[in-house]
Write a protein that holds these residues in place. Sequence first.
Motif, PDB file in Angstrom:
ATOM      1  N   ILE A  68      -5.166   0.089   0.644  1.00  0.00           N
ATOM      2  CA  ILE A  68      -4.336  -0.149   1.823  1.00  0.00           C
ATOM      3  C   ILE A  68      -5.209   0.000   3.064  1.00  0.00           C
ATOM      4  O   ILE A  68      -5.937   0.983   3.188  1.00  0.00           O
ATOM      5  N   THR A  69      -5.149  -0.982   3.937  1.00  0.00           N
ATOM      6  CA  THR A  69      -5.831  -0.865   5.222  1.00  0.00           C
ATOM      7  C   THR A  69      -4.806  -1.082   6.318  1.00  0.00           C
ATOM      8  O   THR A  69      -4.146  -2.113   6.356  1.00  0.00           O
ATOM      9  N   GLY A  97      -5.960  -7.500   0.246  1.00  0.00           N
ATOM     10  CA  GLY A  97      -6.552  -8.510   1.111  1.00  0.00           C
ATOM     11  C   GLY A  97      -5.560  -9.365   1.868  1.00  0.00           C
ATOM     12  O   GLY A  97      -5.940 -10.259   2.613  1.00  0.00           O
ATOM     13  N   GLN A  98      -4.257  -9.119   1.675  1.00  0.00           N
ATOM     14  CA  GLN A  98      -3.259  -9.934   2.370  1.00  0.00           C
ATOM     15  C   GLN A  98      -2.537  -9.102   3.411  1.00  0.00           C
ATOM     16  O   GLN A  98      -2.255  -7.921   3.185  1.00  0.00           O
ATOM     17  N   ASN A 125       6.809  -6.239  -7.038  1.00  0.00           N
ATOM     18  CA  ASN A 125       5.673  -6.192  -7.954  1.00  0.00           C
ATOM     19  C   ASN A 125       4.556  -5.240  -7.559  1.00  0.00           C
ATOM     20  O   ASN A 125       3.800  -4.808  -8.418  1.00  0.00           O
ATOM     21  N   GLN A 126       4.402  -4.946  -6.269  1.00  0.00           N
ATOM     22  CA  GLN A 126       3.208  -4.200  -5.891  1.00  0.00           C
ATOM     23  C   GLN A 126       3.457  -2.774  -5.424  1.00  0.00           C
ATOM     24  O   GLN A 126       2.592  -1.924  -5.557  1.00  0.00           O
ATOM     25  N   VAL A 127       4.600  -2.545  -4.810  1.00  0.00           N
ATOM     26  CA  VAL A 127       4.859  -1.191  -4.309  1.00  0.00           C
ATOM     27  C   VAL A 127       6.170  -0.673  -4.862  1.00  0.00           C
ATOM     28  O   VAL A 127       7.037  -1.440  -5.258  1.00  0.00           O
ATOM     29  N   ALA A 128       6.290   0.655  -4.853  1.00  0.00           N
ATOM     30  CA  ALA A 128       7.581   1.259  -5.155  1.00  0.00           C
ATOM     31  C   ALA A 128       7.689   2.496  -4.293  1.00  0.00           C
ATOM     32  O   ALA A 128       6.693   3.056  -3.857  1.00  0.00           O
ATOM     33  N   GLY A 149       0.049  -5.101  14.952  1.00  0.00           N
ATOM     34  CA  GLY A 149      -0.921  -4.512  14.037  1.00  0.00           C
ATOM     35  C   GLY A 149      -1.014  -5.282  12.748  1.00  0.00           C
ATOM     36  O   GLY A 149      -0.416  -6.353  12.608  1.00  0.00           O
ATOM     37  N   GLU A 150      -1.806  -4.778  11.810  1.00  0.00           N
ATOM     38  CA  GLU A 150      -1.865  -5.428  10.503  1.00  0.00           C
ATOM     39  C   GLU A 150      -1.943  -4.390   9.389  1.00  0.00           C
ATOM     40  O   GLU A 150      -2.467  -3.287   9.578  1.00  0.00           O
ATOM     41  N   ILE A 151      -1.372  -4.763   8.260  1.00  0.00           N
ATOM     42  CA  ILE A 151      -1.400  -3.913   7.075  1.00  0.00           C
ATOM     43  C   ILE A 151      -1.941  -4.776   5.940  1.00  0.00           C
ATOM     44  O   ILE A 151      -1.279  -5.713   5.503  1.00  0.00           O
TER      45      ILE A 151
END
Lengths: 420, 336
Positions: free
Chosen positions: A17-18, A101-102, A118-121, A95-97
């Motif tokens: 995570i960025t 890479g997306q 699919n990616q977070v919970a 901002g960006e999260i």
Amino acid sequence: MTHMNGARGNGASTPAITVNGLWKVFGKRGEKALAPEYQGIPRAEIQDALDCVVALRDVSFQVAEGETFVVMGLSGSGKSTLVRCIIRLIEPTAGEILIDGQDVLQFDDKTVNEFRRNQVAMVFQHYGLLPHRSVIENAAYGLEVRGVEQSERLDRAAAMLEKVGLSGREYAAPRELSGGMQQRVGLARALTVDPAILLMDEPFSGLDPLIRAQMREELAELQSEMKKTIVFITHDLDEAITVGGRIAIMRDGEIIQLGTPEEIVDSPTDEFVQEFTRGISKTRVLPISRIMEPPCCVASQDDSPKSVMQTMSMSNHSYVFITDENQECVGIATKEQIASCGADQQDSLENIDAHQPQAIPADTSIEKALPLIIGHDFPIPVTNDQGELLGMASQSAILEVIAQSAKDNAQPVEPAPASA
Amino acid sequence: MRFPTRNDAISETSLHQISPVMMRFKGAFLLLAGMGLAILVSFLVHRFHVPGALDFPVDIGNPLTDSIDGAVEWLVINLAWFFDAISDNLKIALGKLRDFLVWVPWPVMVATVLMVGWKVATFKIGLASAVALALIGAVDLWEAAMVTVAIMLVSVAISVIIGLSIGVLASKSDWVDAGIRPILDGMQTMPAFVYLVPGIMFFGLGNVPAVIATVLYSIPPCIRLTNLGIRQVDPSVVEAGRAFGSSRIQLLTKVQIPLAVPTIMAGINQTVMLALAMATIAAMVGAGGLGLEVLRAMGQLEQGDAFVAGVAIVILAIIVDRISQGYITSRRRSTE
């Protein structure tokens, strides 16, 4: 201390995570608060001037894959807003999260849903269970919205419920369970979808202290097995230190310090952070290497008792650390033991009847090392990862640290509020 | 040294107490003065025959009613196919349902009510409902009661289908909510008889306008409480639902509506009660049933018949209310 950060210091891999320059301003004229003229102006003044609430202010950080990243702050510090922005339950102002890479903030509604499926919970402070469904249906909810067939999703949910210690309660209603058990359901629901990233918003804040400690232990156990990237929100620095690899401390929507527990306790950036750390015993956080002294007197196994006796007499030390050819400590001997070894007509220390205490790895916390040191009347060897002798920890040094930390904590400490 | 005298005490109390008393009654004084002034002005107007103040100077009543008459006439002529279709289908549905209800032998019906009341609410409620229903049969109002029930059931079915849909829409859109709110307020303040008017206009006399009036009369609580129930679902549960990637439809069908069911059921309960009330009043536009019995008995000055039929309506209302309330209570217990 339980470290769950498998990838601590693993800076080479791309972060999971960025977050870059993330802002969230609640209010109709929210964007105006981003203007440079409001830079450095306290949040309360911006609120008066623009009639909007700055919840996140230029927040940036990175979370490594498999790391447990803790965000700590009091009520209203923006930590819950931050975690909700990551999953877009709250739309950030700017901002960006970056995840995989997306930029999550560029997703349209459909992609956001796919991302959430699919990616977070997420695990919630107030559990957020569906009261009209049984435990197992709750645990299977994430798979259900994903469209997984019923028998498969129930199997997977049952397996996860077993992992969190709820087998046998699959068909209970959530309201029949205690708070701790309801949160296990919440955890199982999040883990059943097998997300890469787990967001935990004060998951244990609503629980009794005993249950809370137990849940932390269990989470640590699960994490050592699963190696998820976790963002963990808490208002409790004690919990942050127990759970986390790195800790970001937030105040008024800004991260005011980001570092390891050791860095935060050791060198708080300002009085606010210091106030928090006051309740934390330094011995829990600081590694034993911080109070380690150079070994008083070292002898090789091959040395003759006579020469060792001489060195000891000259330097006036009562103990000697005996090492083998790999620099590993094999024992600690007193003058008497050396003398008796010499009396046996031996020409080396190989067969000496010396003390053989358990060596302490240098990154062990002082608190954990304590029981290994107390009870011996000689210093204990401290070793590095390879088992080489680095130094020694003596009872007097430990007592000094404990006394110092007791003195620091003697000032009254404000209890942290119950929830954010 | 000077002792306080009685005069000191009086002057102090008068200073500190009288003025608040004056303040407290100031509003009442103003109101009385205003009313006095209004009566004085009215008296003067009558005394001196002020022109234009005793008769209204303009009358736009006639043109208004004329234009409404025209509009209705136009609709009836040009949309006849539409009203006929509704009318025909309703007549068929009502007739079939009434025939069925009358066809079911009374012991079967009583036993069914007993079982439904028991399963849905409690055994006590089931038993009481069954006994009460048998009482209606015992006073020879069975067929009339079944006609009323048929009108009520058809109306409730239509009300619930339309009401749930509008309620869900209103809960999802603040615009829809703001739009229907004044309409619902208006519908709920209108007297019950007014609802019979559009029915007669477009459908003539009989059971069909009764159903139309009953639907219009009974639909507002269903819309309101569906909307409210969905909006009131615990936000933390909705948030969790969203966090796991539920689509809007999934959120609605898997989280919001199931959790709103107790509130929605309370709305349907009110809809049923209002429908029963209207199905009775609708006797005035030619609907059959218990209402017609009351109306006929009153017209013929048969107090006994009117009373018995009236009590039968009350019994029917109590049965329906107890069973549906019992259902709501048991449902609420299981979701909280």
